[in-house]
Every structure is written in C-alpha cells, then in structure tokens.
Design a protein around this motif. Structure first.
Motif, PDB file in Angstrom:
ATOM      1  N   UNK A 600      90.006  74.348  85.382  1.00 46.77           N
ATOM      2  CA  UNK A 600      89.691  73.233  86.264  1.00 46.77           C
ATOM      3  C   UNK A 600      88.352  72.684  85.815  1.00 46.77           C
ATOM      4  N   UNK A 601      88.275  71.392  85.608  1.00 48.80           N
ATOM      5  CA  UNK A 601      87.014  70.828  85.144  1.00 48.80           C
ATOM      6  C   UNK A 601      86.837  69.417  85.681  1.00 48.80           C
ATOM      7  N   UNK A 602      85.632  68.900  85.528  1.00 52.65           N
ATOM      8  CA  UNK A 602      85.309  67.536  85.946  1.00 52.65           C
ATOM      9  C   UNK A 602      84.394  66.915  84.914  1.00 52.65           C
ATOM     10  N   UNK A 603      84.700  65.714  84.510  1.00 54.06           N
ATOM     11  CA  UNK A 603      83.854  64.945  83.608  1.00 54.06           C
ATOM     12  C   UNK A 603      83.535  63.613  84.271  1.00 54.06           C
ATOM     13  N   UNK A 604      82.633  62.851  83.666  1.00 54.70           N
ATOM     14  CA  UNK A 604      82.275  61.536  84.215  1.00 54.70           C
ATOM     15  C   UNK A 604      82.583  60.482  83.161  1.00 54.70           C
ATOM     16  N   UNK A 605      83.542  59.629  83.469  1.00 48.08           N
ATOM     17  CA  UNK A 605      83.922  58.544  82.575  1.00 48.08           C
ATOM     18  C   UNK A 605      82.948  57.379  82.763  1.00 48.08           C
ATOM     19  N   UNK A 606      82.680  56.643  81.678  1.00 47.75           N
ATOM     20  CA  UNK A 606      81.666  55.585  81.737  1.00 47.75           C
ATOM     21  C   UNK A 606      82.087  54.422  82.623  1.00 47.75           C
ATOM     22  N   UNK A 607      83.376  54.252  82.897  1.00 53.09           N
ATOM     23  CA  UNK A 607      83.838  53.159  83.755  1.00 53.09           C
ATOM     24  C   UNK A 607      84.422  53.677  85.061  1.00 53.09           C
ATOM     25  N   UNK A 608      85.343  54.639  84.976  1.00 57.09           N
ATOM     26  CA  UNK A 608      86.040  55.106  86.172  1.00 57.09           C
ATOM     27  C   UNK A 608      85.309  56.217  86.902  1.00 57.09           C
ATOM     28  N   UNK A 609      84.179  56.669  86.358  1.00 59.88           N
ATOM     29  CA  UNK A 609      83.393  57.668  87.056  1.00 59.88           C
ATOM     30  C   UNK A 609      83.996  59.055  86.934  1.00 59.88           C
ATOM     31  N   UNK A 610      83.781  59.913  87.946  1.00 62.59           N
ATOM     32  CA  UNK A 610      84.265  61.297  87.870  1.00 62.59           C
ATOM     33  C   UNK A 610      85.777  61.378  87.683  1.00 62.59           C
ATOM     34  N   UNK A 611      86.187  62.293  86.832  1.00 63.68           N
ATOM     35  CA  UNK A 611      87.595  62.546  86.539  1.00 63.68           C
ATOM     36  C   UNK A 611      87.826  64.047  86.653  1.00 63.68           C
ATOM     37  N   UNK A 612      88.880  64.449  87.366  1.00 64.64           N
ATOM     38  CA  UNK A 612      89.215  65.860  87.541  1.00 64.64           C
ATOM     39  C   UNK A 612      90.327  66.235  86.565  1.00 64.64           C
ATOM     40  N   UNK A 613      90.156  67.375  85.870  1.00 64.17           N
ATOM     41  CA  UNK A 613      91.129  67.869  84.904  1.00 64.17           C
ATOM     42  C   UNK A 613      91.692  69.200  85.415  1.00 64.17           C
ATOM     43  N   UNK A 614      92.991  69.392  85.183  1.00 63.23           N
ATOM     44  CA  UNK A 614      93.626  70.666  85.555  1.00 63.23           C
ATOM     45  C   UNK A 614      94.668  71.010  84.512  1.00 63.23           C
ATOM     46  N   UNK A 615      94.826  72.304  84.231  1.00 63.80           N
ATOM     47  CA  UNK A 615      95.876  72.696  83.300  1.00 63.80           C
ATOM     48  C   UNK A 615      95.772  74.140  82.874  1.00 63.80           C
ATOM     49  N   UNK A 616      96.445  74.431  81.761  1.00 60.09           N
ATOM     50  CA  UNK A 616      96.454  75.777  81.191  1.00 60.09           C
ATOM     51  C   UNK A 616      95.043  76.124  80.733  1.00 60.09           C
ATOM     52  N   UNK A 617      94.627  77.358  80.974  1.00 57.78           N
ATOM     53  CA  UNK A 617      93.275  77.769  80.619  1.00 57.78           C
ATOM     54  C   UNK A 617      93.258  78.926  79.644  1.00 57.78           C
ATOM     55  N   UNK A 618      92.114  79.567  79.545  1.00 52.67           N
ATOM     56  CA  UNK A 618      91.953  80.692  78.646  1.00 52.67           C
ATOM     57  C   UNK A 618      91.561  80.264  77.249  1.00 52.67           C
ATOM     58  N   UNK A 619      91.599  81.208  76.326  1.00 53.98           N
ATOM     59  CA  UNK A 619      91.194  80.956  74.957  1.00 53.98           C
ATOM     60  C   UNK A 619      92.086  79.934  74.267  1.00 53.98           C
ATOM     61  N   UNK A 620      93.346  79.836  74.720  1.00 49.77           N
ATOM     62  CA  UNK A 620      94.313  78.955  74.043  1.00 49.77           C
ATOM     63  C   UNK A 620      94.359  77.551  74.651  1.00 49.77           C
ATOM     64  N   UNK A 621      93.410  77.233  75.496  1.00 52.02           N
ATOM     65  CA  UNK A 621      93.474  75.935  76.178  1.00 52.02           C
ATOM     66  C   UNK A 621      93.555  74.766  75.199  1.00 52.02           C
ATOM     67  N   UNK A 622      92.690  74.753  74.210  1.00 51.52           N
ATOM     68  CA  UNK A 622      92.647  73.627  73.285  1.00 51.52           C
ATOM     69  C   UNK A 622      93.882  73.576  72.389  1.00 51.52           C
ATOM     70  N   UNK A 623      94.507  74.720  72.173  1.00 49.71           N
ATOM     71  CA  UNK A 623      95.701  74.761  71.332  1.00 49.71           C
ATOM     72  C   UNK A 623      96.930  74.297  72.121  1.00 49.71           C
TER      73      UNK A 623
END
Length: 901
Positions: A600-623
């Motif tokens: 679970x994470x949150x980033x800030x987009x330059x136009x739409x502002x805060x964005x919430x992310x959800x998904x598979x986690x752990x070491x293999x998240x990026x893969x």
C-alpha cells in the motif's frame, strides 16, 4: 473559470473576422469562406486593410470602424498583434474571441508565458472569453456556423466533440462525414489560455442540443476544476474520452504528441480520474463513435452477459471470441428458452446454445420469433443480432421485420449486418429506428462492453459507501509533530521507527522497530522488544539491504544478534566499500504464517495530487507488476473497488488451503493512509511493503515516508474535495436538545430517505413547488447525499432519536455556480421540529459558509404563499421580489458583501 459569456462564443448573433484576406492559403481567407459557406444568418464583418471585399463581403479597416459590436471575433492576425486587437475588441464590448493566428508554436516557453499574461491582462476573462491561441476554431451546425479552419463542414447532430489536438479535430471530422454522423458542437481548444475542458463541460452539460460529449485529452491543467465539471456533466449525459497512453488505432498511429508541461504524468492516473468522474474511456475514434451510438439510446446494460443471434456460425464464433476476450460473458440460455426455440426452428436446425446459430436462410419472421424469445429470457443483459448476407434472402426484409418487432422493446438490442451494398440499406433501417447498428461483430461487441463499463462507472458515482468505523480517531497532532521535527532537521525522509509511529498514529498495525548505530545497541534493542528479531542494514546507498545480504531473520538470542551484526558489516564492506553505514534496524519478527504480502503506498502527482496505490507486495512487487491506483478521498466502497482491480484480489477471497483475508481491514488501511496524506500534506511519499494480510487482519512490516515543506491546507492538493470535517458544529435547540450541524455524507442515504418520508405533504409541496411522489429511488437519494463539496453544500441537522439512532431533522442546501458569482439555496425542516430555532440555525450556517467561500450573491425561490420562508429570509437581510417569469413564485436575493463575516 465558468460558463460566463460562453454564449457569445457558441451562440453569437454577429461575427467579425480580424485579419481577413484574399490569400486562399491564409487562415483569414479560409475562415471567411467557411463562415459564408455555412449559411450563418447573422452579419459577418471582415476586418482588413488589404482588400475592399473578401468572399463577397465589404471589409472594414479596423475594429473601431465596424458598423456594430460583434459578439464573436475570429482573430486570424499574427499573435504579436493580438494584444492590441483584444484591447480594441474590449473597448467595443465584444465578449468572445477565437485566436487562430500563427506564432504561438514557434515561441519559447518564456515568450508564451509573456504573451499569455499580456492577453489575459487585457481581456480579463470572463469579460472576453478566449479560445486558443493556436486553435482551429469551432463549428455549431445548428446555427449554420463554421468558424473554423476545417476543410469540410458537418451536419447537425446530438454529439459534441472537444479536442486538444488539431490533427484529431480534422481526423474526427473526416470520420464523421464518411459515417454520416452529425454534431451539436465541434471545438478545437488550442493552447487553452482561458477556455478549458472544464468550461466546455459545464456549458455542454446543460446544453439541450447535446446528448453526449466526446473529448480528446492530452493533459489537464486544473484537476479539481476538471473533475468537478466532468462529474457534473456525466451525471446528465454520457461523457466519453480518448487519451494517448494506451495502444491506439492506426488512425492515431502517426500522431506525434506535442510537448506539454505535464504530459509526463502516468496514464494510469488519468485513467482512474476518468473512472472516478463517471466518464468512459475508449481506445480509438471508431470506439468513440460506437460507444456514443449505444449510449445515445434510452436502453441500458446492467451487466456483461450477452446473447448472440446469428445466421452464420463463424460470425457468431467471432463475436463470442471478442466478447470473452473483452471480459464479457455468453449469457446461458434457460431451458424454457431452448424448448421455445425448438418449437420455432426444430431441434436439429439451430445450435441449441449461445451463440444462437439459426439456419443461414432464416427469414424475417423466424428472426423475429427467436429474438422475441431471447428478449423474454432474463439471463442476458443485452442481445446482439447478426446477419450474414445470402443471395436468396433480402437483407432489408429481415431488417424491417426486426425493426417492427422492436418498436416497444426496452431491452438492449444491437445489430450487426455484415457486408456492403444491401447491408448498408439494412443498417439505415436500424439507424432511422434508433436501433444501434454496426458493420462488424467486433464493433458491436465492443460497443456493448463499453456501455456496460460506462454504466458501472455511473453506478460508482451514486453508490452508497459503507459506513466508516466510528472509533477511527487518528493522532494527527502526534503525526505532525514527528514530521515537523524532521523538517526542522532539514531531512527529506523519516527513519523507519518514525514512519511506523506515524502509521500507528493512524491506526495501522505495525511491527515494533528500533534503530541501532552499532551491534551493541542492536543487542540492547532486541532485549527490549523481545526475541526473535530481524536485523537489517541501514545505508542511504543501499536502499534494498537484502541484495547485499544485509537482512537476517529469526535471531533468537543476544549472541546471534551480535554475530549477525558483525557478519552483515563484513559482507557490506566487501561488496559495497563505497557505502556509508548508518547502523541497523532491529524489528520484532512478525509471524503470520500463510499471510499474503501486499503493498500500500501513496504518491503525489503534479496535477491530480495524492494517488493511492494497492497491489501485490514483497520482494517480487516490481516483477509481478500487479498494482491498481485511485484518487482520495476514499470510502469503504471505493477502497473495495480498488482492491478488486488487482489480480491478487482473487487469492484474497480464499483458496481451498487458505481462508479469505479480512478485506474490510485492508480497505480500512487504505482509508487511513488516504486520510494521513490529506491531514499531513508535508508527506510526499508513503510506502508500506510488505503489508501482511490474512483472516486476522493486516500488519505492516515495513514503512517508508518522504517529506518536504508545504504551506497550505492538505485538502487543496486533492483532485476531489474531501468531506469538510472542519464545518461540523454542535448546537442546542430551544428545547435543550443537542444537535449536530454538519455537511451531508454519502453514508447518510438511509437516514435522509427516512427524513424525506417524514416530511408532510405540505412541506414537500413548498420545497419542490408542487405535488411530488414520495417514492424517491436510490438514484434520487444519491443525488441528495453524494455531492461535490467544491460546488455544492448540504448542511444537515442530525441528532439521536429515542433509540439512540441518528436521525435527520432538517437540511440547508446551496449550489454554487462554477465561477462562484452566485449560489442558490433551498431549506426544509421537519414539521415536528419547527418553532425550535432549527431553521434559523441552518440558514445562518449556510449563509456564513457562502460568505466564507467568497460567493457574491445568495439567491433562492419560494412559492408566493410561503410567507414563513419569506419572513425567515427577510430576517437575514434578503430582498424579496416577484419572479419575472412566474407569478406564483418570488425571488430572495442576498448581497453577500452586506453580510458580516
């Protein structure tokens, strides 16, 4: 901005063309020819020093020499001459201008910013509304107005198209002419120094000549204005959008996107923004018009189950394949339907399954009888009827028979007549009857799936969220104190213990963590938190210590912690001698056997502002790349929808060897994270990975937070304004009863339904200016409770009844124009609550809120006989005057400048 003065652009009574010329390649000549050829009935006045007449019309040497003030000025002069021209137009009283002249594209960014500021400083929108610069202009076919540089004109229709791209404007124009599609408006926005997507959406959202709106979007400048306008428009009519970023049709294949300041934004953020606004995103121009045709019908689709009726086996298979690959389902036929079709065709003469494959030589009567049986079968959400041409069976005869059988049918029926020639005549039969028709099964199925997706997005707009836990009281001041301390130390990130302390302050379960600068301190920390522990290397040059063997798990004794620290340092020195070692993180082992690893994470987009992310986690998240995004604020319903858009959501529902996880706890974590990034706007990034989830709930094993200075309110960063908790207020009635005055929430749907049911017939008549039915459905109540806090406000008075359950006693509503010049109010109090001062309290609350947001006027209407309402409004300084259009009504107007803050 607003819709103010847009009527002078799109409903002008007179037009001036500045920079007109007889050079056939010049914009001033092209637009003059187009306006004259389109048959515009108002005066057209060319301004030019080069010729006595242009396109058969006498010219005028300057704006001040025009015989009358033009509503609309089409400015074709070079951009460096525009400021002086705008000044002359403003002196004459012109209210709308389109800037077509060359020069903007070749300017540097600094030059563009300078000319933009100069033009806007003179025009002072909304005094003069400006489209462009670098615009191709627009068409309003119903007015016979083609104020554009387009090479052809279109017929009147019910579809509006707004484009950020000149090339797409021309492409859609060609496509529409070839398909015989008409438009209510075609608008090329150009560089949007004034008139934007938001303005046009507000204008067309209430335009009676526009049934659906289509957009081509590359970038958005003001996310909150866009989201408010898009949500308002999509509640009234379908809004469809194309944006580069997905695989596009070959029609767009050669399009080179112009460089814009915010084009680097993730396409996924735009995608979720379109979804949250109730819009439908399509892949290409064909899809745009296919979807518009289907959405333009009164029939609706509430699911993805499709029944297919065809006289060609292969055509049916192609349609079924497109349906299944697009996420749709083949509707199962009921036994009653199968037996009934047997009776019409015979068991041996059809497929006895879906697709319903009937004889290739079936006539109109057989088609119609089978279609009627499929219509009666409620297992499908729609029916696609296809026809493969056969020499001995006239296409048109079958089409006419089907048309006649569908005259009073409310189910969604689409048709696909394959072939050309006679098939086109058949498609014309369906078009004239308002039945969606396509030239291929692929297009027909795609249109069906688009409609199902669109209605799902619409349902999200009016879905009643689950209630949030009443015991969620985050320690906001404690979280802010941690961040403030780190900022004072000029840090850009928090330590892991600090990050976890903030997460814990917002109710997110975390694993206890300590920081140690040496192996000795690591042993002391492990003794304090208890064994077993995990030991992790801390180094700014090594963001993932696992890569260098910097992570040891299940250390059960002080000796193992001491030895583990030494071995980690040895490995790191050997493999990364350049790295600066800050020490270790000591963490209590979080034992959750069988738990799923989420992120679970949150980033800030330059136009739409805060964005919430959800998904598979752990070491293999990026893969694995299984992530879904959404925009805050979140409700439980929106959080569940986010979870369901990931692949891992299927596993979270349980497997034969694992029980289902606590989805509500995951959703609550998403909401808590969403609230945190709003409450503490200095947070620019949050990442929880992994977040363990099982039937017992969630547990955050890791937490990372980045920070930066921020001035202002956190909610200002959001593309959608969250619930304004700061407007809640407790009051006491004359009877001594304690009442809360607060903004309405989506969760108030059921109590608001009861409130409306408890209003007397007279209260309802005075509130709605006549007799109304009491059977408010879900869509009606959702319209009352799910409001855009940026434009609407509804203050309710709520208290606990004798059973301790909340009840609504009254409501004060305001609806503000997009430009904030005026707000309209309405107020109603339950009959049994009158005389206790509640109406005055609600009225005062609404007036003070309107004053706070800087609105110029507060207005309302009431029936002339409603003396109580008029008396209450006079008490607060309203001026009462007869309604000029209805003698049974009066207007109440309050100048907000006269209201004391």
């Amino acid at each position: 901005m607003s819709v103010t003065n847009l009527q002078y652009l799109f409903k002008p009574r007179s037009v001036a063309v500045i920079g007109a010329t007889n050079d056939p390649k010049n914009a001033g000549n092209i637009v003059m020819r187009n306006i004259m050829a389109s048959g515009f009935l108002g005066p057209v006045m060319p301004v030019s020093n080069e010729a006595e007449a242009i396109s058969g019309v006498l010219t005028h040497p300057s704006v001040k020499h025009l015989p009358k003030t033009p509503d609309l000025a089409v400015v074709c002069s070079p951009l460096d001459e525009v400021p002086e021209i705008i000044h002359s137009l403003k002196e004459r009283g012109t209210r709308g201008a389109v800037l077509m002249g060359a020069g903007f594209a070749s300017m540097s960014k600094e030059e563009r910013d300078d000319i933009k500021a100069t033009i806007l400083g003179i025009a002072k929108p909304p005094d003069i509304r400006i489209i462009g610069p670098k615009s191709l202009g627009f068409m309003v076919p119903s007015l016979n107005l083609n104020a554009s540089l387009a090479h052809a004109a279109v017929e009147p229709g019910k579809v509006a198209f707004i484009s950020q791209s000149d090339s797409l404007f021309a492409t859609v124009l060609d496509w529409a002419i070839a398909k015989g599609v008409g438009f209510s408006h075609m608008i090329a926005l150009g560089s949007r120094i004034d008139v934007s997507f938001s303005d046009i959406l507000d204008y067309l959202g209430s335009d009676p000549l526009t049934r659906s709106i289509m957009l081509y979007v590359e970038s958005i400048k003001d996310a909150r204005e866009f989201m408010s306008a898009a949500r308002a428009a999509s509640r009234n009519k379908p809004v469809l959008v194309i944006r580069p970023g997905q695989a596009l049709d070959t029609v767009l294949g050669d399009l080179k996107l112009r460089e814009t300041g915010d084009h680097h934004l993730m396409d996924a953020v735009y995608d979720v923004a379109f979804r949250r606004a109730g819009m439908l995103r399509v892949e290409n121009i064909d899809g745009l018009f296919d979807a518009a045709q289907t959405l333009g019908t009164p029939r609706q689709v509430y699911g993805k189950n499709l029944a297919i009726l065809t006289n060609g086996t292969s055509a049916g298979i192609l349609a079924a394949d497109r349906l299944l690959s697009g996420g749709g389902k083949l509707a199962p036929l009921s036994e009653d339907t199968i037996k009934a079709i047997d009776g019409v065709l015979g068991e041996e003469n059809w497929s006895r399954a879906n697709p319903v494959d009937i004889p290739f030589n079936a006539d109109g009567k057989q088609y119609s009888e089978v279609l009627k049986l499929l219509i009666k079968d409620k297992t499908s959400n729609g029916i696609l009827v296809m026809h493969v041409p056969w020499t001995a069976q006239p296409d048109v005869e079958v089409a006419e028979a089907l048309r006649d059988s569908l005259k009073r049918v409310k189910r969604m029926v689409l048709t696909a007549w394959l072939g050309i020639g006679a098939a086109e005549h058949s498609r014309e039969v369906f078009r004239d009857a308002g039945i969606p028709t396509y030239d291929s099964p692929t297009h027909a199925v795609r249109a069906f799936l688009y409609m199902a997706e669109y209605l799902r997005n619409q349902d999200m707009l009016i879905e009643t969220p689950d209630s949030l836990p009443s015991d969620f009281f985050p320690d906001t001041s404690g979280a802010r104190a941690i961040v403030d301390k780190a900022l004072q130390e000029e840090r850009t990130s928090l330590t892991e213990p600090e990050a976890k302390a903030i997460l814990a302050a917002y109710g997110i379960p975390v694993v206890e963590t300590r920081i140690a600068v040496s192996a000795k301190e690591a042993v002391i920390a492990a003794d304090e938190i208890g064994y077993p522990v995990a030991l992790k290397l801390r180094s700014p040059q090594i963001p993932q210590p696992f890569d260098v063997g910097g992570v040891l798990l299940d250390l059960e004794t002080p000796e193992r912690v001491w030895e583990g620290g030494a071995s980690i340092l040895a490995r790191c020195t050997r493999e990364r001698p350049d790295a600066y070692i800050e020490g270790f993180t000591v963490q209590k082992m979080g034992r959750r056997p069988g738990a799923h690893e989420l992120s679970v994470s949150a980033t800030v987009d330059s136009v739409f502002g805060p964005v919430i992310h959800f998904g598979h986690g752990g070491m293999a998240r990026e893969v694995i790349q299984d992530q879904a995004l959404t925009l805050p604020p979140l409700s439980m319903s929106l959080a569940k929808e986010l979870v369901e858009r990931t692949r891992i959501s299927t596993l979270l529902k349980g497997t034969p060897s694992q029980p289902p996880v606590d989805i509500d706890d995951i959703c609550l974590t998403l909401i808590q994270l969403s609230q945190l990034i709003v409450d503490v706007p200095q947070i620019t990034y949050i990442d929880i990975n992994p977040l363990y989830a099982d039937a017992e709930g969630v547990l955050a094993l890791s937490g990372k937070i980045d920070i930066a200075p921020f001035d202002g309110h956190g909610e200002a960063r959001l593309a959608i304004r969250p619930y304004p908790r700061e407007l809640e207020e407790c009051v006491t009635l004359k009877t001594g009863r304690n009442v809360t005055l607060r903004p309405i929430r989506p969760e108030d749907e059921e109590t608001h339904r009861v409130f409306l049911a408890n209003l007397s017939d007279e209260d309802l008549r005075l509130r709605f200016f006549g007799v109304v039915q009491r059977d408010f459905d879900h869509k009606d109540i959702a319209g009352f409770t799910q409001i855009d806090y940026d434009r609407e406000m509804a203050f309710i008075a709520t208290a606990l009844d004798e059973r301790g359950e909340p009840e609504t006693l009254g409501v004060m509503r305001t609806n503000t124009k997009p430009d904030n010049t005026e707000a309209e109010f309405a107020i109603v109090v339950r009959s049994d609550q009158k005389g206790e001062g509640l109406g005055s309290m609600l009225f005062h609350k609404g007036i003070q809120y309107t004053k706070l947001r800087g609105t110029s006027r507060l207005t309302g209407q009431t029936m002339a006989e409603n003396k109580a309402m008029q008396g209450l409004s006079k008490k607060f300084g309203f001026v009462i005057k007869p309604d000029p259009y209805d003698e049974d009504l009066v207007e109440m107007v309050l100048d907000m400048e006269k209201v004391e803050g």
